[in-house]
Design an enzyme around this catalytic site. Sequence first.
Site: not given
Length: 159
Positions: A91-92, A95
């Site tokens: 994933d980028d 969070d």
Amino acid sequence: MAPRYYTVSWDQLHRDSKALARRLVEKGPWKGIVAITRGGLIPAAIVARELDCRMIESVSIITYDEEVRGEPQVAKPPVAAGDGEGWLVLDDLVDTGTTLRVVRGLLPKAHFATVYAKPAGNPLVDTYITEVSQDTWILFPWDTEPQFIAPIARSAVPK
């Protein structure tokens, strides 16, 4: 308190994704890569090229509507990856970890990697490149476009 914004350019994303691939090449070989859509698609393509991996699967977890978080929903499961053994999940950004928790439940034996990580989520990632503060909102190149900004002097209040 207003969030801070950090703009990532295409060049920077490419460099950071290649740096991630350098860390991951030693941990392979990989059966394939599971890209978490949508943010993980482009980093996954870059990492897949660098690792010479051609088996690409995706998983779609919907958690955001613009900048508002909601309950995670699996829109598309990663069927080809089985339980994740030998697979790399990409994933980028992690969070709060909401998305990764859901995907870990689907692929408990996979290796999880992100390009960027925030403190609340980084314990859920096996490999990442750059940590950013929790109150920073990363603006990825697919979310932004270059535009003219007037010089500060033009908007200064006259004395």
